[in-house]
Every structure is written in structure tokens, then in C-alpha cells.
Scaffold this active site. Sequence first.
Site, PDB file in Angstrom:
ATOM      1  N   GLU A  67      -0.075  -1.151   0.207  1.00  0.00           N
ATOM      2  CA  GLU A  67       0.064  -0.079  -0.251  1.00  0.00           C
ATOM      3  C   GLU A  67       0.849   1.120  -0.149  1.00  0.00           C
ATOM      4  OE1 GLU A  67      -3.000  -0.213   3.279  1.00  0.00           O
ATOM      5  OE2 GLU A  67      -3.991  -2.007   2.458  1.00  0.00           O
ATOM      6  N   CYS A  76       4.166   8.320   1.037  1.00  0.00           N
ATOM      7  CA  CYS A  76       3.835   7.450   1.578  1.00  0.00           C
ATOM      8  C   CYS A  76       4.796   5.758   1.048  1.00  0.00           C
ATOM      9  CB  CYS A  76       3.241   7.646   3.693  1.00  0.00           C
ATOM     10  SG  CYS A  76       3.809   6.075   4.164  1.00  0.00           S
ATOM     11  N   CYS A 127       6.862  -7.000   6.850  1.00  0.00           N
ATOM     12  CA  CYS A 127       7.865  -5.988   7.530  1.00  0.00           C
ATOM     13  C   CYS A 127       8.590  -7.169   8.614  1.00  0.00           C
ATOM     14  CB  CYS A 127       6.798  -5.104   8.524  1.00  0.00           C
ATOM     15  SG  CYS A 127       8.541  -4.405   9.187  1.00  0.00           S
ATOM     16  N   CYS A 139       6.624  -4.624  14.921  1.00  0.00           N
ATOM     17  CA  CYS A 139       6.753  -3.271  16.162  1.00  0.00           C
ATOM     18  C   CYS A 139       5.311  -4.253  16.639  1.00  0.00           C
ATOM     19  CB  CYS A 139       6.688  -1.950  15.486  1.00  0.00           C
ATOM     20  SG  CYS A 139       8.502  -1.831  15.269  1.00  0.00           S
ATOM     21  N   CYS A 175       1.984  -2.382  15.278  1.00  0.00           N
ATOM     22  CA  CYS A 175       1.311  -1.716  14.215  1.00  0.00           C
ATOM     23  C   CYS A 175       0.958  -3.496  13.002  1.00  0.00           C
ATOM     24  CB  CYS A 175       3.351  -1.823  13.556  1.00  0.00           C
ATOM     25  SG  CYS A 175       2.992  -0.917  11.678  1.00  0.00           S
ATOM     26  N   SER A 230      11.645   5.819  14.067  1.00  0.00           N
ATOM     27  CA  SER A 230      10.720   5.073  15.151  1.00  0.00           C
ATOM     28  C   SER A 230      10.873   4.704  16.212  1.00  0.00           C
ATOM     29  CB  SER A 230      10.007   3.615  13.732  1.00  0.00           C
ATOM     30  OG  SER A 230       9.805   4.537  12.889  1.00  0.00           O
ATOM     31  N   HIS A 283       9.429   5.783  20.126  1.00  0.00           N
ATOM     32  CA  HIS A 283       8.220   5.354  20.411  1.00  0.00           C
ATOM     33  C   HIS A 283       8.297   4.963  22.029  1.00  0.00           C
ATOM     34  CE1 HIS A 283       7.009   5.324  16.612  1.00  0.00           C
ATOM     35  NE2 HIS A 283       7.591   4.418  16.497  1.00  0.00           N
ATOM     36  N   CYS A 293      -1.449   6.451   9.583  1.00  0.00           N
ATOM     37  CA  CYS A 293       0.266   5.650  10.134  1.00  0.00           C
ATOM     38  C   CYS A 293       0.177   4.608  11.467  1.00  0.00           C
ATOM     39  CB  CYS A 293       0.647   6.813  11.609  1.00  0.00           C
ATOM     40  SG  CYS A 293       2.691   6.530  12.167  1.00  0.00           S
TER      41      CYS A 293
END
Length: 395
Positions: free
Chosen positions: A109, A122, A129, A133, A136, A237, A239, A359
Site C-alpha cells: 500500500e 508514503c 515487514c 513492532c 503496527c 521510529s 516510541h 499511520c
Amino acid sequence: MTAHEVDRDSQVGDAVQTEKVNLLGLTRPQMEEFFLAMGEKKFRAQQVLKWIHHHQADDFEQMTDVGKALREKLARVAEIRGPKVLHEGISRDGTRKWVFEADNGGAVETVFIPDGRRGTLCVSSQVGCAVDCSFCSTGKQGFQRDMTSAEIIGQVWQASRAFGPRKNLGEHPITNVVMMGMGEPMLNYEPVLSAMRIMRDDLGYGISKRRITLSTSGVVPKIDQLSRDLDVSLAVSLHAPNDELRNQLVPLNRKYPLADLMAACKRYSDAITHRHNTITMEYVMLRDVNDKPEHARQLVKLLKGIPVKVNLIPFNPFPHAGYERSRKADILAFHKFLNDNGVLTTVRTTRGDDIDAACGQLVGEVKDRTRRSERWQASIFHRAEQPDSNAAPAQ
């Protein structure tokens, strides 16, 4: 890439060619090598690059300033093939999302976010991935494979086609590109690097170095390598402000803990040449997890001495996420504390959530090689089967 590497799957010339070279993912030096291997002059690379990226041509017959004989020769040995558009959605706020079919199955996407005269694309770098995480949605789909440079730059190419022909480099809806879609860009380094070089090249998309941002979960050796290879903006990233919590949220932290990551960020900031050397720290706001006053205090201490901007991201929920968005009051208090203590901080506006383009919501379609998605689904089922300890006893 050498001429031999470009031509490894096809024999240019009179011999029989087995597989066409996709010119979409070639940088300017690679394109020059390709034409030299064909026995042509290097300037042909400039002509073809302009046709591909300025005019979004996908057929050599469109290239009217290229001779007929060369067009026919190119058609025999090469192609211009972008990812196939499976779906396009437009949000009520103007955000656009494309679902692209990846080679060998799967889908990724890509999201375009308009904001006045600024338009940010983006872009994804992996099918799935590899980092996982915990907050996510992409990570929960598992990991299938890395994307090629043609598939990565092909997202920019297809989005540009959707907006129509460009009049000049200064008038184009896509002003910024962020490598913040599906995947960890640093774990697919060379294809991502090639794609960003095409984005920067005036024969490509002519996007300035400070308007291209690569976001990483913290692959320390590649941060150092990027500072030597290409001058672009960096986002991390983050967090969490301490290793114990970040180990839970971003498993890669176990390999590259915060002390190593912060040192790499300082080195990167010192190495890049443009004056906007601020590194963006992305911080998703998770209710009662990382949004407490002590976390804000720890974050100020962690970031001391590094030129940073913190971007607070209200968590965007997805089914069975296991997290909730922080309370608005807690986000505003966190934001105020950081700013009051000298850390430039903004709160990201949620865009495109009505089409699952916000996001952390990108999922695509992943043929998971890691079985991570299967294990996650099993854990959801297991939790659903557990008796509710708060439920009233049966009569």
C-alpha cells in the site's frame, strides 16, 4: 550496477534474450551502463529517463525523440513495468491510497497526503515487514520479501501517472516522499537507495534531499552507511524512552539498544550537509503504556544533545491491536512538557483513517514466510477462548 549486472538476464544484441530488463528501477549511472552494453551512446540514458519519470511513459513508441531503430531494439530487450494498481481509495480529507500488486504475489500500500501546497507520498519498501513492532498492523501480517528498486520507485511513478503529466519540476503534486510505508527500509538497503537516488535526480523526480525522508526502527550500521551514501532526511521510529519498554514495542531494540541508536543519530546529524540536519523522532502515543509524565521526563534526558524534532502520533487502532490511543489530555500534556523543556514537538494530525491509510494501518496482502501472522491470529483466538475473570458466575 555494472553493464554485466544489468544485462545478466538478457543478452543484448543479436543473441536470443531470455528476460527483459525493467528500466523503471535503474538509476542514471545504471541506465548509462545499460546503453553502453547495447553499443549505444550514454546520452540515450538521459532521453529515456526523462520519458519514464517526467512523462510516465510505459511504451518505447511514445519516445518520439528516440530513433525508430533504437525503439524497436529497446522493445526486444527491455520494458517499463510498474506495479499493477489493484485498488485506489480516496478519503474524505483528500488522502489517497493505492494497493499495488507485487511481483510473485502479495500486495503493498502507498498513501498520498495533501496539505496545502505540500503533497507527501508514503512509500513501501517490503511486502510485509521484518521488524514486527507490537503496535503496527503491517507487522502483524508477517514478512514475505524485499521489494525491488523498480517496485519501490514504481509507486512514485504510478502516483505521478494518477495526477497526470507534469508541466515542469516545480509544479507537481508530489513534493515530498517518506519511506514510511510497509517494511523496514534499512533492511532492504540497496533497492531503497537506488529508488531514492532516482527521486533526487533531476532526470527522475527532482525532489530535494531535505524533502526525502527515510524512516527506520533503528538499524544502526545502516544509519552510518546512509550518512556516507546519500544525503536525505532521517526519521527514527522511537516510541519509547527506555530500553525495557522499547524492547516490548520495537523488538529490534534488543539488537540495537537506545544508547547505540542515539549515538548513531548524533553521527548522522553531524555528517549530513544540508542545514536542516534535524532528525525526526516518531513516538506513537499508547494509552497508559508510554504516555506518562515519567516517560516524558526520560525522553527529554534521552534526546539531550541531538538536534531532533519529536512527532507525537496518536495511535490508529486496528482489529485486535491490544492497544488504545492515549487520552487527548495526556497527549497535550506530553507535548507541552517536551516543548517547555526545549524539545521541539508536534502532534501529527490523523489523515485517511476512514480508508485505513493512517499511520500504522497499512496491511497490503502478505504471503507470510515467518508464520508471524499465523501465531498472532492464534493468540487472538486463545484470548477469546479464555473465561472473563470479571464475568458474573453462572446461576
